[in-house]
Motif scaffolding. Structure first.
Motif, PDB file in Angstrom:
ATOM      1  N   GLN A 120       0.709  -1.155  -0.037  1.00 61.17           N
ATOM      2  CA  GLN A 120       0.111   0.117   0.013  1.00 61.17           C
ATOM      3  C   GLN A 120       0.876   1.240   0.135  1.00 61.17           C
ATOM      4  O   GLN A 120       1.964   1.204   0.722  1.00 61.17           O
ATOM      5  N   VAL A 121       0.447   2.230  -0.754  1.00 61.45           N
ATOM      6  CA  VAL A 121       1.075   3.555  -0.810  1.00 61.45           C
ATOM      7  C   VAL A 121       0.357   4.628   0.120  1.00 61.45           C
ATOM      8  O   VAL A 121      -0.733   4.665   0.022  1.00 61.45           O
ATOM      9  N   SER A 122       0.900   5.268   1.048  1.00 58.61           N
ATOM     10  CA  SER A 122       0.397   6.268   1.941  1.00 58.61           C
ATOM     11  C   SER A 122       1.223   7.277   2.476  1.00 58.61           C
ATOM     12  O   SER A 122       2.517   7.281   2.349  1.00 58.61           O
ATOM     13  N   ASN A 145       0.441  14.260  -0.448  1.00 64.17           N
ATOM     14  CA  ASN A 145      -0.829  13.919  -1.065  1.00 64.17           C
ATOM     15  C   ASN A 145      -0.795  14.146  -2.738  1.00 64.17           C
ATOM     16  O   ASN A 145      -1.488  13.215  -3.228  1.00 64.17           O
ATOM     17  N   VAL A 148       1.077  10.831  -3.597  1.00 60.12           N
ATOM     18  CA  VAL A 148       0.193   9.502  -3.378  1.00 60.12           C
ATOM     19  C   VAL A 148      -0.582   9.633  -4.722  1.00 60.12           C
ATOM     20  O   VAL A 148      -0.991   8.508  -5.401  1.00 60.12           O
ATOM     21  N   GLN A 152      -1.078   6.732  -7.621  1.00 67.87           N
ATOM     22  CA  GLN A 152      -2.289   6.009  -7.926  1.00 67.87           C
ATOM     23  C   GLN A 152      -2.748   6.024  -9.348  1.00 67.87           C
ATOM     24  O   GLN A 152      -2.964   5.133 -10.336  1.00 67.87           O
ATOM     25  N   ARG A 158      -2.869   0.533  -4.683  1.00 66.44           N
ATOM     26  CA  ARG A 158      -3.670   0.920  -3.805  1.00 66.44           C
ATOM     27  C   ARG A 158      -3.496   1.708  -2.780  1.00 66.44           C
ATOM     28  O   ARG A 158      -2.121   1.887  -2.238  1.00 66.44           O
ATOM     29  N   SER A 159      -4.108   2.589  -1.968  1.00 65.27           N
ATOM     30  CA  SER A 159      -3.991   3.328  -0.990  1.00 65.27           C
ATOM     31  C   SER A 159      -4.895   3.063   0.330  1.00 65.27           C
ATOM     32  O   SER A 159      -4.773   3.616   1.315  1.00 65.27           O
ATOM     33  N   CYS A 180      -6.603   2.768  -9.581  1.00 65.68           N
ATOM     34  CA  CYS A 180      -6.297   1.549  -8.811  1.00 65.68           C
ATOM     35  C   CYS A 180      -6.457   0.469  -9.589  1.00 65.68           C
ATOM     36  O   CYS A 180      -7.188   0.457 -10.392  1.00 65.68           O
TER      37      CYS A 180
END
Length: 623
Positions: A120-122, A145, A148, A152, A158-159, A180
């Motif tokens: 996951q990327v966050s 942001n 991120v 995507q 996915r986040s 995604c």
């Protein structure tokens, strides 16, 4: 020398008798036990000896010597280590005679988790304890942001949280808008998703050209195979990558990993502007305003800033500055000790790098001009407040209090602080109401908050601490009742040197028609267009915003607590396993014993305990 300077010089001379001639850090301590100055030296004895030569010292250092009651030292192996320790102590102790970087905000990072088959990327703040790859720092939440969003759009990563991922049965909206690849429902194979992750890491590492070539080849291959739908999808990703590459203000081709730092000084104030460049991408910029005396020049301010700025974060391999630093080789050596590579500090004189530095310098000048304009306006407003409430001088510290709850549930009180520099968010405080208090009793909540805040301050004073955070004015959101409650608390504590003011909206709760309540005068109103009224409204609204935010956070925490938290022996890992398997606490509650036993990570004993909690009758039968 005056008498105080003589006393301080005598203290320093006495300390010199046993002081070694080795590298280290020294602290000048005042009568209250606080550090008033921290310095480093290649030779401690030789450096500290200079403070007894009064005629060679600046006025600032003469005052420092006069305040000195004792001297403490810490020896180090090298001068570079002493520089790092000095920066750490200055940032932590904030001595009044040092140049101090007053900024406690953490920087956001981008993390790609590696504790899940589909990373996951966050966005991430705080300690980097989660297993994964971290990229940053970024200057602001907005900047991370944006990245991120790029991850995507270009790489379809996915986040969503792991719990959301585990409970999905169909693709979410992000899949529909092509943000995604929907690994949650198997729309992408594990090896294909791993390829997307690899491309994303290459992009973040500054190899966007390689990624672009790989995507272009993939698009051409799909077109040759007449897989036009696949080719169109890759084309859209290429377009997104091109947009991201061309969307940075400072993104020179010659920079990969660097910080661009420029300082500007006007009227004895300095702004230091920092641009973060990582992997060839501009991660945003942020201005800083170090605290120092008017006699400090830009090189000295910049040197102190850099040492303190990188105290809690890794430096990049290259720093580009607009001013030459004193002891630049020593600072570069010290920073290199914190990184697994050599750190270079450069003040470019021409070319693309010089253009980037000049751009940062312009931003520093503009930010300082805005800061000075705001400070001037703030000073006039504080003068107006002093005149309105008959204060002896402009208030240096205003505290504003407010409460928030819903029908008495999750009650919180808050305190915000404002002064000459505007809102001091590092001084904001939250008070979870302990009670016992009748639900919805705002007067009792206000009494508890003020009691806890001022009784603690008085206790610290009794223990010998200085009252550096004592307010000149206390503003309360409310009317005569809140003012009476506050007055009673202050009287009980023996506090009589703080001006109390309550600000209440009128019967129709119209902004601009507020009533001001304070001792010594009848309640009154200000003209709707009065600048001081606008200022008081801003203070009240900021307290209200902070109270609402605090209450919502507390309520969300309470909501997140499920009935599973009440079961003995169910910790976070087992709770996560149950929620991931059944989707919700209600699903766990409705599950049969056999279903609970089939949950990965849940033993038969644990399943029996969970089932017995929700079915006490069945527990007796099984027993």
């Amino acid at each position: 020398m005056n008498a105080n300077s003589d006393k301080g010089a005598i203290v320093i001379e006495a300390a010199l008798e046993t002081m070694p001639s080795v590298p280290g850090v020294y602290r000048m301590i005042d009568a209250k036990g606080d550090a008033v100055y921290v310095g480093k030296a290649r030779n401690l004895k030789q450096r500290v000896k200079a403070y007894v030569q009064d005629r060679r010292l600046s006025e600032r250092l003469r005052r420092m010597v006069s305040d000195t009651e004792s001297v403490e030292i810490v020896t180090t192996h090298t001068e570079a280590e002493a520089l790092l320790l000095e920066a750490n102590l200055i940032k932590r102790l904030k001595p009044k005679y040092n140049i101090v970087l007053r900024d406690d905000k953490s920087f956001p990072w981008l993390v790609m988790g590696e504790d899940h088959p589909y990373p996951q990327v966050s966005k991430h703040r705080g300690a980097q304890i989660r297993k994964g790859s971290y990229w940053g720092p970024f200057a602001s939440a907005w900047a991370v942001n944006q990245t991120v969003t790029a991850m995507q759009r270009v790489f379809l990563l996915r986040s969503c949280a792991d719990t959301v991922f585990a409970s999905r049965t169909r693709p979410c909206l992000l899949f529909q808008i092509k943000r995604c690849s929907a690994p949650c429902v198997g729309r992408v194979a594990p090896d294909e998703y791993a390829k997307l992750v690899k491309q994303a890491k290459s992009f973040l590492a500054g190899k966007s050209g390689d990624v672009q070539q790989e995507l272009a080849a993939e698009m051409e291959e799909a077109a040759r195979s007449l897989n036009f739908e696949r080719a169109a999808a890759v084309r859209d990703r290429l377009r997104g990558l091109t947009f991201v590459q061309g969307n940075s203000v400072v993104n020179p081709a010659s920079l990969s990993n660097a910080d661009v730092i420029a300082a500007w000084q006007t009227a004895g104030r300095t702004c230091v502007q920092v641009f973060f460049v990582r992997g060839g991408h501009n991660n945003g910029n942020r201005p800083f305003f170090p605290v120092h005396t008017k006699s400090e020049e830009i090189p000295e301010v910049l040197a102190a800033f850099i040492a303190q700025f990188y105290d809690d974060k890794p430096p990049p391999p290259l720093l580009l500055l607009n001013e030459q630093l004193p002891e630049v080789e020593l600072i570069a050596e010290a920073l290199s000790l914190k990184a697994p590579y050599k750190v270079e500090i450069v003040c470019p004189q021409r070319g693309e790098k010089r253009d980037v530095v000049l751009h940062a310098e312009v931003n520093a000048r503009q930010a300082l001009e805005r800061k000075l304009a705001e400070s001037t306006a703030q000073a006039k407003l504080l003068e107006g407040v002093a005149k309105l409430f008959n204060l002896a001088a402009s208030p240096e510290r205003i505290e504003v209090y407010d409460n928030s709850h819903i029908m008495g549930a999750n009650p919180y009180g808050v305190m915000i602080v404002a002064g000459a520099a505007g809102f001091d968010k590092s001084a904001y405080r939250k008070f979870g109401i302990r009670g016992p208090i009748t639900p919805g009793d705002d007067f009792a909540m206000m009494r508890e908050v003020l009691q806890r805040r001022f009784s603690r301050a008085l206790k610290e004073q009794a223990d010998g601490a200085a009252l550096t955070d004592w307010p000149d004015l206390v503003l309360i959101d409310g009317g005569a009742g809140q003012l009476t409650a506050a007055r009673d608390v202050m009287a009980d504590l023996g506090v009589n040197d703080v001006k109390l003011v309550a600000i209440a909206k009128g019967p129709d709760r119209d902004a601009g028609r507020e009533w001001l309540h304070t001792d010594g005068t009848v309640p009154f109103q200000l003209p709707p267009n009065d600048p001081v009224l606008y200022f008081l409204q801003r203070l009240r609204d900021e307290a209200h915003r902070f109270a609402i935010t605090t209450h919502r956070a507390g309520r969300s925490t309470a909501i997140r607590r499920s009935e599973l938290d009440e079961i003995l022996g169910i910790g976070s890992a087992r709770k996560r396993a149950l929620l991931n398997h059944f989707g919700s606490a209600r699903g766990v509650k409705m599950a049969g014993l056999a279903d609970l036993e089939a949950t990965p990570g849940i033993s038969r004993e644990t399943a029996l305990r969970v089932y017995a909690h929700f079915h006490p009758g069945a527990q007796r039968e099984n027993a």
